[in-house]
Design a protein around this motif. Structure first.
Motif, PDB file in Angstrom:
ATOM      1  N   PRO A 124       0.849  -1.149  -0.077  1.00  0.00           N
ATOM      2  CA  PRO A 124      -0.203  -0.110   0.120  1.00  0.00           C
ATOM      3  C   PRO A 124       0.851   1.142   0.115  1.00  0.00           C
ATOM      4  CG  PRO A 124      -0.005  -0.896   2.179  1.00  0.00           C
ATOM      5  CD  PRO A 124       0.826  -1.837   1.090  1.00  0.00           C
ATOM      6  N   HIS A 125       0.275   2.441  -0.380  1.00  0.00           N
ATOM      7  CA  HIS A 125       0.731   3.574  -0.437  1.00  0.00           C
ATOM      8  C   HIS A 125       0.271   4.652   0.548  1.00  0.00           C
ATOM      9  CE1 HIS A 125       3.858   2.819  -3.633  1.00  0.00           C
ATOM     10  NE2 HIS A 125       2.786   2.280  -4.342  1.00  0.00           N
ATOM     11  N   PRO A 126       0.583   4.618   1.889  1.00  0.00           N
ATOM     12  CA  PRO A 126      -0.088   5.497   2.817  1.00  0.00           C
ATOM     13  C   PRO A 126      -0.102   6.986   2.167  1.00  0.00           C
ATOM     14  CG  PRO A 126       1.319   4.009   3.843  1.00  0.00           C
ATOM     15  CD  PRO A 126       1.671   3.917   2.122  1.00  0.00           C
ATOM     16  N   GLY A 127       0.647   7.312   1.361  1.00  0.00           N
ATOM     17  CA  GLY A 127       0.773   8.851   0.786  1.00  0.00           C
ATOM     18  C   GLY A 127      -0.456   8.914  -0.106  1.00  0.00           C
ATOM     19  N   ALA A 128      -1.178   8.277  -0.540  1.00  0.00           N
ATOM     20  CA  ALA A 128      -2.100   8.368  -1.526  1.00  0.00           C
ATOM     21  C   ALA A 128      -3.351   9.091  -0.829  1.00  0.00           C
ATOM     22  CB  ALA A 128      -2.700   7.212  -2.102  1.00  0.00           C
ATOM     23  N   PRO A 129      -4.031   9.953  -1.757  1.00  0.00           N
ATOM     24  CA  PRO A 129      -5.282  10.735  -1.071  1.00  0.00           C
ATOM     25  C   PRO A 129      -6.213   9.528  -0.007  1.00  0.00           C
ATOM     26  CG  PRO A 129      -4.856  11.588  -3.062  1.00  0.00           C
ATOM     27  CD  PRO A 129      -4.016  10.267  -2.800  1.00  0.00           C
ATOM     28  N   GLY A 130      -6.298   9.761   1.246  1.00  0.00           N
ATOM     29  CA  GLY A 130      -7.096   9.052   2.154  1.00  0.00           C
ATOM     30  C   GLY A 130      -6.316   8.015   2.651  1.00  0.00           C
ATOM     31  N   GLY A 131      -5.072   7.863   2.325  1.00  0.00           N
ATOM     32  CA  GLY A 131      -4.254   6.768   2.973  1.00  0.00           C
ATOM     33  C   GLY A 131      -3.797   6.755   4.399  1.00  0.00           C
ATOM     34  N   GLY A 132      -3.944   7.857   4.839  1.00  0.00           N
ATOM     35  CA  GLY A 132      -3.462   8.134   6.359  1.00  0.00           C
ATOM     36  C   GLY A 132      -2.048   8.379   6.585  1.00  0.00           C
ATOM     37  N   GLY A 133      -1.059   8.452   5.548  1.00  0.00           N
ATOM     38  CA  GLY A 133       0.023   8.853   5.739  1.00  0.00           C
ATOM     39  C   GLY A 133       0.719   9.862   4.761  1.00  0.00           C
ATOM     40  N   GLY A 134       2.137  10.016   4.922  1.00  0.00           N
ATOM     41  CA  GLY A 134       2.642  11.033   4.055  1.00  0.00           C
ATOM     42  C   GLY A 134       2.612  12.465   4.268  1.00  0.00           C
ATOM     43  N   LEU A 135       2.134  13.325   3.135  1.00  0.00           N
ATOM     44  CA  LEU A 135       1.746  14.594   3.182  1.00  0.00           C
ATOM     45  C   LEU A 135       0.463  14.662   3.405  1.00  0.00           C
ATOM     46  CD1 LEU A 135       4.410  15.791   0.605  1.00  0.00           C
ATOM     47  CD2 LEU A 135       4.892  15.725   3.255  1.00  0.00           C
ATOM     48  N   LEU A 136       0.121  15.802   4.178  1.00  0.00           N
ATOM     49  CA  LEU A 136      -1.381  16.215   4.130  1.00  0.00           C
ATOM     50  C   LEU A 136      -1.884  16.821   2.894  1.00  0.00           C
ATOM     51  CD1 LEU A 136      -4.128  16.211   5.910  1.00  0.00           C
ATOM     52  CD2 LEU A 136      -3.222  18.459   6.682  1.00  0.00           C
ATOM     53  N   ARG A 137      -3.073  16.398   2.281  1.00  0.00           N
ATOM     54  CA  ARG A 137      -3.207  17.139   1.056  1.00  0.00           C
ATOM     55  C   ARG A 137      -4.828  16.889   0.630  1.00  0.00           C
ATOM     56  NH1 ARG A 137      -0.898  13.152  -3.578  1.00  0.00           N
ATOM     57  NH2 ARG A 137      -0.776  11.322  -2.699  1.00  0.00           N
ATOM     58  N   PRO A 138      -5.260  17.314  -0.499  1.00  0.00           N
ATOM     59  CA  PRO A 138      -6.633  17.332  -0.851  1.00  0.00           C
ATOM     60  C   PRO A 138      -6.978  15.714  -0.926  1.00  0.00           C
ATOM     61  CG  PRO A 138      -5.763  19.121  -2.047  1.00  0.00           C
ATOM     62  CD  PRO A 138      -4.800  18.498  -1.180  1.00  0.00           C
ATOM     63  N   GLY A 139      -8.239  15.447  -0.076  1.00  0.00           N
ATOM     64  CA  GLY A 139      -8.796  13.861  -0.274  1.00  0.00           C
ATOM     65  C   GLY A 139      -8.132  13.335   0.939  1.00  0.00           C
ATOM     66  N   ASP A 140      -7.322  13.680   1.914  1.00  0.00           N
ATOM     67  CA  ASP A 140      -7.033  13.092   3.102  1.00  0.00           C
ATOM     68  C   ASP A 140      -8.127  13.470   4.301  1.00  0.00           C
ATOM     69  OD1 ASP A 140      -4.638  11.873   2.231  1.00  0.00           O
ATOM     70  OD2 ASP A 140      -3.601  13.727   2.848  1.00  0.00           O
ATOM     71  N   CYS A 141      -8.415  12.573   5.228  1.00  0.00           N
ATOM     72  CA  CYS A 141      -9.212  12.532   6.075  1.00  0.00           C
ATOM     73  C   CYS A 141      -8.150  12.975   7.481  1.00  0.00           C
ATOM     74  CB  CYS A 141     -10.044  11.357   6.420  1.00  0.00           C
ATOM     75  SG  CYS A 141     -10.842  10.859   5.070  1.00  0.00           S
ATOM     76  N   VAL A 142      -8.888  13.875   8.327  1.00  0.00           N
ATOM     77  CA  VAL A 142      -8.185  14.373   9.359  1.00  0.00           C
ATOM     78  C   VAL A 142      -9.148  14.224  10.779  1.00  0.00           C
ATOM     79  CG1 VAL A 142      -6.725  15.898   8.120  1.00  0.00           C
ATOM     80  CG2 VAL A 142      -8.920  16.739   8.971  1.00  0.00           C
ATOM     81  N   THR A 143      -8.493  14.249  11.859  1.00  0.00           N
ATOM     82  CA  THR A 143      -9.327  14.172  13.272  1.00  0.00           C
ATOM     83  C   THR A 143      -9.178  15.772  13.764  1.00  0.00           C
ATOM     84  OG1 THR A 143      -7.319  14.013  14.250  1.00  0.00           O
ATOM     85  CG2 THR A 143      -8.450  12.053  13.720  1.00  0.00           C
ATOM     86  N   LEU A 144     -10.079  15.940  14.567  1.00  0.00           N
ATOM     87  CA  LEU A 144     -10.252  17.502  15.226  1.00  0.00           C
ATOM     88  C   LEU A 144      -8.983  17.952  15.646  1.00  0.00           C
ATOM     89  CD1 LEU A 144     -13.546  16.834  17.513  1.00  0.00           C
ATOM     90  CD2 LEU A 144     -13.163  18.397  15.412  1.00  0.00           C
ATOM     91  N   ASP A 145      -7.875  17.375  15.763  1.00  0.00           N
ATOM     92  CA  ASP A 145      -6.696  18.190  16.238  1.00  0.00           C
ATOM     93  C   ASP A 145      -5.816  18.249  15.098  1.00  0.00           C
ATOM     94  OD1 ASP A 145      -6.079  15.373  15.755  1.00  0.00           O
ATOM     95  OD2 ASP A 145      -5.102  15.176  17.718  1.00  0.00           O
ATOM     96  N   GLY A 146      -6.557  18.061  13.772  1.00  0.00           N
ATOM     97  CA  GLY A 146      -5.379  18.081  12.514  1.00  0.00           C
ATOM     98  C   GLY A 146      -4.670  17.019  12.129  1.00  0.00           C
ATOM     99  N   ARG A 147      -4.749  16.099  12.889  1.00  0.00           N
ATOM    100  CA  ARG A 147      -3.972  14.780  12.500  1.00  0.00           C
ATOM    101  C   ARG A 147      -4.664  13.943  11.391  1.00  0.00           C
ATOM    102  NH1 ARG A 147       0.035  13.415  16.358  1.00  0.00           N
ATOM    103  NH2 ARG A 147      -0.227  14.706  18.259  1.00  0.00           N
ATOM    104  N   GLU A 148      -3.715  13.579  10.417  1.00  0.00           N
ATOM    105  CA  GLU A 148      -4.184  12.657   9.405  1.00  0.00           C
ATOM    106  C   GLU A 148      -4.653  11.471   9.840  1.00  0.00           C
ATOM    107  OE1 GLU A 148      -2.969  11.390   4.830  1.00  0.00           O
ATOM    108  OE2 GLU A 148      -1.644  12.406   5.865  1.00  0.00           O
ATOM    109  N   ARG A 149      -5.616  10.983   9.382  1.00  0.00           N
ATOM    110  CA  ARG A 149      -5.979   9.364   9.685  1.00  0.00           C
ATOM    111  C   ARG A 149      -6.360   8.918   8.271  1.00  0.00           C
ATOM    112  NH1 ARG A 149      -9.533   8.161  14.880  1.00  0.00           N
ATOM    113  NH2 ARG A 149      -7.440   8.750  15.684  1.00  0.00           N
ATOM    114  N   ALA A 150      -6.559   7.430   8.233  1.00  0.00           N
ATOM    115  CA  ALA A 150      -6.877   6.651   7.064  1.00  0.00           C
ATOM    116  C   ALA A 150      -8.374   6.876   6.875  1.00  0.00           C
ATOM    117  CB  ALA A 150      -6.344   5.413   7.000  1.00  0.00           C
ATOM    118  N   CYS A 151      -9.014   7.129   5.810  1.00  0.00           N
ATOM    119  CA  CYS A 151     -10.630   7.289   5.586  1.00  0.00           C
ATOM    120  C   CYS A 151     -11.072   5.954   5.823  1.00  0.00           C
ATOM    121  CB  CYS A 151     -10.747   7.767   4.102  1.00  0.00           C
ATOM    122  SG  CYS A 151     -10.138   9.559   3.875  1.00  0.00           S
ATOM    123  N   ALA A 152     -10.446   4.788   5.631  1.00  0.00           N
ATOM    124  CA  ALA A 152     -11.147   3.734   6.155  1.00  0.00           C
ATOM    125  C   ALA A 152     -11.308   3.287   7.407  1.00  0.00           C
ATOM    126  CB  ALA A 152     -10.209   2.513   5.181  1.00  0.00           C
TER     127      ALA A 152
END
Length: 241
Positions: A100-128
């Protein structure tokens, strides 16, 4: 009379073979003690699954760029899967060889970018995975610079003077969404609980998002005000008193 010389000659031949073999063994030992190449954090270096440098015949990922700590915008490629701190002021931008590529949009890793999901504190989390608040629509310098379709904003985790512009998805309120009654009159928009409109806990329905309460539709009896955002007022139609 001829036996003794023949044995002596044979002995000399055997001794010569032993010396030759001994020389071969010594030469082989010298090659085994040669120093291994020094591994360095540079583009093209390979990394193990435990995020350590390794020879590229056994790596799981590759260093695609080196960056500052934290990386400045644009220093890591957009398909970076992991950002590793490798020294004072230095990070390595790493991408996996295989999925897998966690850096893909929604993957939960890598760089924060459009398509990623985030928690209330601004942390990225896998959309799954459950527990994320909203999906990034864009990153902007301030809430007013967010694009059309932005429903809420969050500060980025690293405090780099950017905000996350959130679109539809997750717990972010949208027109037509229903919410439970807040425990207090003053509450952050992000703390409002979204519920199904056919739920007995549904208290109000979102009518629109506006700049001021005066712009709310006439049927709006209550509203929520956020501290900041491009449209800080959420206009509500109360379903039950």
């Amino acid at each position: 009379m001829d036996t003794v010389p023949k044995l002596a000659a044979a002995g000399v031949a055997v001794a010569a073979v032993m010396v030759a073999l001994g020389g071969a063994v010594i030469a082989g030992s010298g090659e085994a003690t040669q120093p291994r190449p020094v591994l360095r954090w540079t583009p093209g270096a390979c990394v193990t699954g435990e995020l350590a440098l390794t020879a590229c015949n056994g790596g799981d990922s590759e260093v695609v760029a080196m960056a500052s700590d934290p990386p400045a915008p644009g220093e890591c490629p957009v398909d970076t899967d992991e950002v590793l701190r490798v020294g004072a002021g230095r990070t390595a931008c790493v991408r996996n060889f295989l999925e897998p590529h966690p850096g893909a949009p929604g993957g939960g890793g890598g760089l924060l970018r459009p398509g990623d999901c985030v928690t209330l504190d601004g942390r990225e989390r896998a959309c799954a995975r459950p527990g994320w608040y909203g999906r990034a629509l864009a990153l902007a310098g301030e809430p007013a610079a967010c694009p059309d379709g932005t429903l809420d904003t969050l500060d980025t985790l690293d405090g780099d003077s950017q905000v996350i512009c959130l679109g539809r998805g997750g717990q972010v309120l949208d027109r037509g969404a229903c919410v439970a009654e807040p425990a207090t009159d003053v509450i952050a928009r992000s703390a409002v609980t979204r519920v199904p409109c056919d739920s007995p806990h549904a208290w109000a329905r979102v009518l629109s998002f506006e700049v001021t309460p005066a712009r709310c539709p006439p049927s709006s009896r209550r509203y929520l005000r956020a501290d900041e955002g491009n449209r800080p007022v959420t206009c509500l139609y109360v379903l039950s008193q």
